[in-house]
Design an enzyme around this catalytic site. Structure first.
Site, short mmCIF file in Angstrom:
data_model
loop_
_atom_site.label_atom_id
_atom_site.label_comp_id
_atom_site.label_asym_id
_atom_site.label_seq_id
_atom_site.Cartn_x
_atom_site.Cartn_y
_atom_site.Cartn_z
N ILE A 68 3.97 -2.51 73.48
CA ILE A 68 3.40 -1.23 73.92
C ILE A 68 2.81 -0.43 72.78
O ILE A 68 2.10 0.56 73.02
CB ILE A 68 4.44 -0.36 74.66
CG1 ILE A 68 5.60 0.00 73.71
CG2 ILE A 68 4.91 -1.02 75.92
CD1 ILE A 68 6.42 1.17 74.21
N TYR A 69 3.05 -0.80 71.53
CA TYR A 69 2.55 -0.01 70.41
C TYR A 69 1.02 0.00 70.43
O TYR A 69 0.38 -1.06 70.44
CB TYR A 69 3.04 -0.57 69.08
CG TYR A 69 4.52 -0.41 68.83
CD1 TYR A 69 5.33 0.36 69.64
CD2 TYR A 69 5.13 -1.05 67.75
CE1 TYR A 69 6.69 0.49 69.40
CE2 TYR A 69 6.49 -0.92 67.49
CZ TYR A 69 7.26 -0.15 68.33
OH TYR A 69 8.62 -0.03 68.09
N GLY A 70 0.46 1.20 70.43
CA GLY A 70 -0.99 1.32 70.45
C GLY A 70 -1.62 0.74 71.70
O GLY A 70 -2.79 0.34 71.68
N GLY A 71 -0.86 0.66 72.79
CA GLY A 71 -1.38 0.08 74.02
C GLY A 71 -1.75 -1.38 73.87
O GLY A 71 -2.61 -1.90 74.60
N GLY A 72 -1.09 -2.07 72.93
CA GLY A 72 -1.38 -3.48 72.68
C GLY A 72 -2.25 -3.70 71.46
O GLY A 72 -2.31 -4.82 70.92
#
Length: 337
Positions: A68-72
């Protein structure tokens, strides 16, 4: 590279009972691609490459991320960076749990459907055939421990995952113990790495949690080692935190860190930092590295300069008395299993 960086060469430490070794400071990438409250990207792709280069140049080999970091984007950037590296020299860890698709309740948690769907996309973004450690990012009470461990074991048997970890389960260590008991009974892969919050202020894992990890020879890799920046010395008793800042908007930050008890801990930290001619941030990290039961703290940084500052903690040798004073600066007891 400046002279402060040229003297740094991270050592390796054993990652619990996994049989592999990890850098004594792991690199956390949760800020990569993160959108701030003002709509800006906290760390851009180019900045991410600079930070990864600096960490690798200092001998760092353990990179921690999550899907999920940075929306992928975080995993995508790490994958692109790895194209120019020897993948086998790096330990890559990622995490699964939080919802990734709006309107789809099955895209959250650790049910079999979600894990199997997300592992393939995670590997595609990282451009790798496997991750060395796969964490569950939180505990999912809606999925049985037996289903979870059977599904995770399948990922290990397929070669897509090497080892299993559990992140941020401070009050739920007993659930990890129960899941590992089920895995042992079935002949499945158990959790071997734990990732709790731990620092001079947040001490809740002391007691049964750390004892459990020690008895089972589980690696403990703490996140938030600088207490969201509080232990860097950027706050003082008289300072008014802007309401627009992240700290100003977080009630937990204010209740946990902007208190007289926490500032009293920081007073001792400042004293020890003066004694060893260093900074509070380096000493706070060095304290963690001196703690029994801690394998390797996870550090983050917005800039290469901040990363260099954190990496220099490896060069600080605290005395037994200094470790004791830092440890006793906050009153206990702490027990959370």
């Amino acid at each position: 590279m400046d002279t402060t960086m040229s003297n740094i060469s991270l050592d390796f430490v054993q990652l619990g009972r996994t049989g592999i070794k990890t850098s004594e400071l792991q690199f956390g990438t949760w800020r990569f691609g993160r959108t701030t409250e003002t709509g800006e990207t906290e760390i851009s792709e180019d900045q991410a490459y600079e930070l990864l280069d600096a960490y690798a140049n200092a001998g760092g080999r353990y990179i921690d991320t999550a899907d999920i970091y940075g929306g992928g984007d975080c995993e995508k950037w790490i994958g692109r960076w790895l194209e120019d590296q020897d993948r086998e020299r790096f330990t890559i860890a990622s995490k699964i749990y939080w919802q990734t698709r709006d309107g789809d309740p099955n895209s959250r948690g650790t049910n079999r459907k979600n894990i199997r769907h997300r592992i393939d996309r995670l590997l595609d973004r990282l451009q790798t055939d496997y991750v060395d450690v796969l964490y569950i990012h939180r505990w999912d009470d809606l999925t049985s421990a037996e289903e979870l461990m059977k599904t995770l074991n399948g990922l290990v048997e397929s070669g897509r995952v090497h080892y299993l970890g559990a992140s941020t389960l401070r009050p739920n260590a007993w659930k990890v113990a129960r899941a590992n008991a089920i895995a042992q009974e079935r002949g499945w892969e158990p959790f071997t790495v734990l990732q709790p919050r731990y620092n001079l202020i947040d001490r809740e894992i002391e007691g049964n949690y750390l004892e459990f990890a020690h008895r089972c020879n589980l690696a403990v890799c703490p996140w938030s080692p600088l207490a969201q920046g509080f232990l860097t010395g950027k706050y003082d008793r008289s300072q008014q935190v802007p309401e627009s800042s992240k700290a100003g908007q977080s009630s937990r930050f204010q209740e946990s860190y902007l208190t007289e008890q926490s500032f009293a801990v920081h007073d001792v930290l400042d004293q020890v930092a003066d004694e060893v001619s260093s900074t509070p941030a380096r000493v706070a990290l060095a304290w963690l590295m001196h703690r029994d039961g801690v394998t390797a703290p996870i550090i983050g940084a917005r800039t290469v300069e901040q990363l260099k500052e954190n990496l220099q903690a490896t060069q600080i040798d605290l005395s037994t008395d200094q470790v004791r004073r830092l440890t006793e600066a906050k009153e206990g007891p702490y027990d959370s299993l």
